[in-house]
Scaffold this active site. Structure first.
Site, short mmCIF file in Angstrom:
data_model
loop_
_atom_site.label_atom_id
_atom_site.label_comp_id
_atom_site.label_asym_id
_atom_site.label_seq_id
_atom_site.Cartn_x
_atom_site.Cartn_y
_atom_site.Cartn_z
N ASN A 214 1.75 3.06 -2.62
CA ASN A 214 1.11 4.01 -3.56
C ASN A 214 -0.17 4.57 -2.97
O ASN A 214 -0.47 5.77 -3.11
CB ASN A 214 0.85 3.33 -4.90
CG ASN A 214 2.08 3.30 -5.77
OD1 ASN A 214 2.51 4.33 -6.28
ND2 ASN A 214 2.68 2.12 -5.92
N GLU B 278 6.83 6.03 -8.93
CA GLU B 278 5.38 5.77 -8.82
C GLU B 278 4.75 6.73 -7.82
O GLU B 278 3.68 7.28 -8.05
CB GLU B 278 5.13 4.32 -8.38
CG GLU B 278 5.58 3.28 -9.40
CD GLU B 278 5.26 1.86 -8.94
OE1 GLU B 278 4.24 1.64 -8.28
OE2 GLU B 278 6.06 0.95 -9.26
N HIS C 210 1.54 0.83 -13.03
CA HIS C 210 2.24 -0.40 -13.42
C HIS C 210 3.74 -0.11 -13.47
O HIS C 210 4.15 0.93 -13.99
CB HIS C 210 1.73 -0.87 -14.80
CG HIS C 210 2.39 -2.13 -15.23
ND1 HIS C 210 2.04 -3.35 -14.72
CD2 HIS C 210 3.41 -2.36 -16.11
CE1 HIS C 210 2.81 -4.29 -15.26
NE2 HIS C 210 3.64 -3.71 -16.10
N MET D 8 -3.95 -6.88 -7.05
CA MET D 8 -3.46 -7.99 -7.87
C MET D 8 -4.58 -8.86 -8.45
O MET D 8 -4.36 -10.04 -8.73
CB MET D 8 -2.46 -8.83 -7.07
CG MET D 8 -1.18 -8.05 -6.79
SD MET D 8 -0.61 -7.04 -8.19
CE MET D 8 1.12 -7.41 -8.23
N ARG D 9 -5.77 -8.28 -8.66
CA ARG D 9 -6.85 -9.01 -9.33
C ARG D 9 -7.22 -8.26 -10.60
O ARG D 9 -7.18 -7.03 -10.63
CB ARG D 9 -8.08 -9.09 -8.44
CG ARG D 9 -7.86 -9.97 -7.23
CD ARG D 9 -8.77 -11.18 -7.31
NE ARG D 9 -8.45 -12.12 -6.25
CZ ARG D 9 -8.02 -13.35 -6.48
NH1 ARG D 9 -7.85 -13.79 -7.70
NH2 ARG D 9 -7.75 -14.16 -5.47
N ILE D 10 -7.58 -9.01 -11.63
CA ILE D 10 -7.99 -8.38 -12.88
C ILE D 10 -9.50 -8.13 -12.83
O ILE D 10 -10.26 -9.04 -12.47
CB ILE D 10 -7.59 -9.26 -14.08
CG1 ILE D 10 -6.07 -9.24 -14.20
CG2 ILE D 10 -8.24 -8.77 -15.36
CD1 ILE D 10 -5.50 -10.27 -15.14
N LEU D 11 -9.90 -6.90 -13.11
CA LEU D 11 -11.32 -6.57 -13.10
C LEU D 11 -11.92 -6.90 -14.46
O LEU D 11 -11.31 -6.64 -15.50
CB LEU D 11 -11.50 -5.09 -12.77
CG LEU D 11 -11.05 -4.70 -11.36
CD1 LEU D 11 -10.84 -3.20 -11.24
CD2 LEU D 11 -12.04 -5.21 -10.31
N GLY E 15 0.78 -1.25 0.00
CA GLY E 15 0.00 0.00 0.00
C GLY E 15 0.80 1.28 0.00
O GLY E 15 0.30 2.32 0.41
N GLU F 121 -10.31 -3.04 -20.99
CA GLU F 121 -10.62 -4.46 -20.88
C GLU F 121 -9.39 -5.36 -20.99
O GLU F 121 -9.45 -6.55 -20.71
CB GLU F 121 -11.66 -4.86 -21.93
CG GLU F 121 -13.09 -4.41 -21.61
CD GLU F 121 -13.37 -2.94 -21.93
OE1 GLU F 121 -12.41 -2.20 -22.29
OE2 GLU F 121 -14.54 -2.53 -21.79
#
Ligand code: GAR
Length: 202
Positions: A14, A176, A111, A92-95, A12, A144
């Site tokens: 960032n 970042e 990123h 770390m999850r793709i929406l 956390g 997407e």
């Protein structure tokens, strides 16, 4: 005032940079919730210490159910429609496409590479193994694809001879922390808009 929801999975740092900039008034937005995909994320304690409400949304069994649960957590805190911005900060999850299209150009990510180079996992290790002389970081809107959305800001970081992924990661992280709050600030001030896949001054 714009309502910020920040999605995290780990340390956390960032998230903390964005929260600090908002608390100092540099970002004209109110951070209203931090949502973690993991109950043990260090980010949760940092957010609580900084007075921001937290929620944990674990894996719900499938992508749609997970996305709906994340969306519901954001809605409970009023991060919705034109009044809300979602910042992925080490999430770390793709929406899925439904979440992304419902919040088009209102979800940002950071990123640790100069996209489109080295998308996906372990971007810093990819840069070191490839032998790149320069890498860096990218703040972009989420679309997407994986790390493919319109680029808001980038910063370059030289790759030193003998760099490990860890050493490079730390130098990239400094950048970042500089450009992510700046990108959120530009969004909150209404000073950027998206034209095709370009992010331009409004
Ligand atoms: C950051 O380096 C971020 O760029 C990266 O995870 C780290 C999170 O650190 N994100 C990705 O690789 C996403 N594909 P933090 O939790 O201290 O902000």
């Amino acid at each position: 005032m714009l309502r910020l929801g920040i999605l995290v999975s780990g340390r956390g740092s960032n998230m903390e940079a964005i929260l600090r900039a908002a608390k100092r008034g540099r970002i004209p937005a109110e951070p209203v919730v931090v949502v973690s995909s993991r109950p043990d994320a260090a980010a949760l304690a940092v957010a609580e210490r900084m007075g921001v409400e937290t929620e944990v949304v674990g894996w719900a069994g499938d992508r749609d159910a997970h996305d709906l649960a994340v969306d519901a957590a954001l809605r409970r805190h009023g991060v919705v429609g034109d009044g809300g911005l979602v910042c992925l900060a080490g999430f770390m999850r793709i929406l899925g496409p439904r979440f992304v299209s419902a919040r088009r150009n209102r979800v940002m990510n950071v990123h640790p590479s100069l996209l489109p180079a080295f998308p996906g996992l372990d971007a810093q290790g990819q840069a070191v193994r490839y032998g790149a002389k320069v890498s860096g970081c990218t703040v972009h809107f989420v679309d997407e694809g994986v790390d493919t959305g319109p680029v808001i800001l980038q910063a370059a970081v030289p790759v030193a001879e003998g760099d490990t992924a860890e050493a490079l990661s730390m130098r990239i992280l400094d950048q970042e922390h500089r450009i992510y709050p700046r990108a959120v600030e530009m969004f909150a001030r209404g000073s950027i808009r998206v034209s095709g896949r370009r992010v331009v001054r409004a």
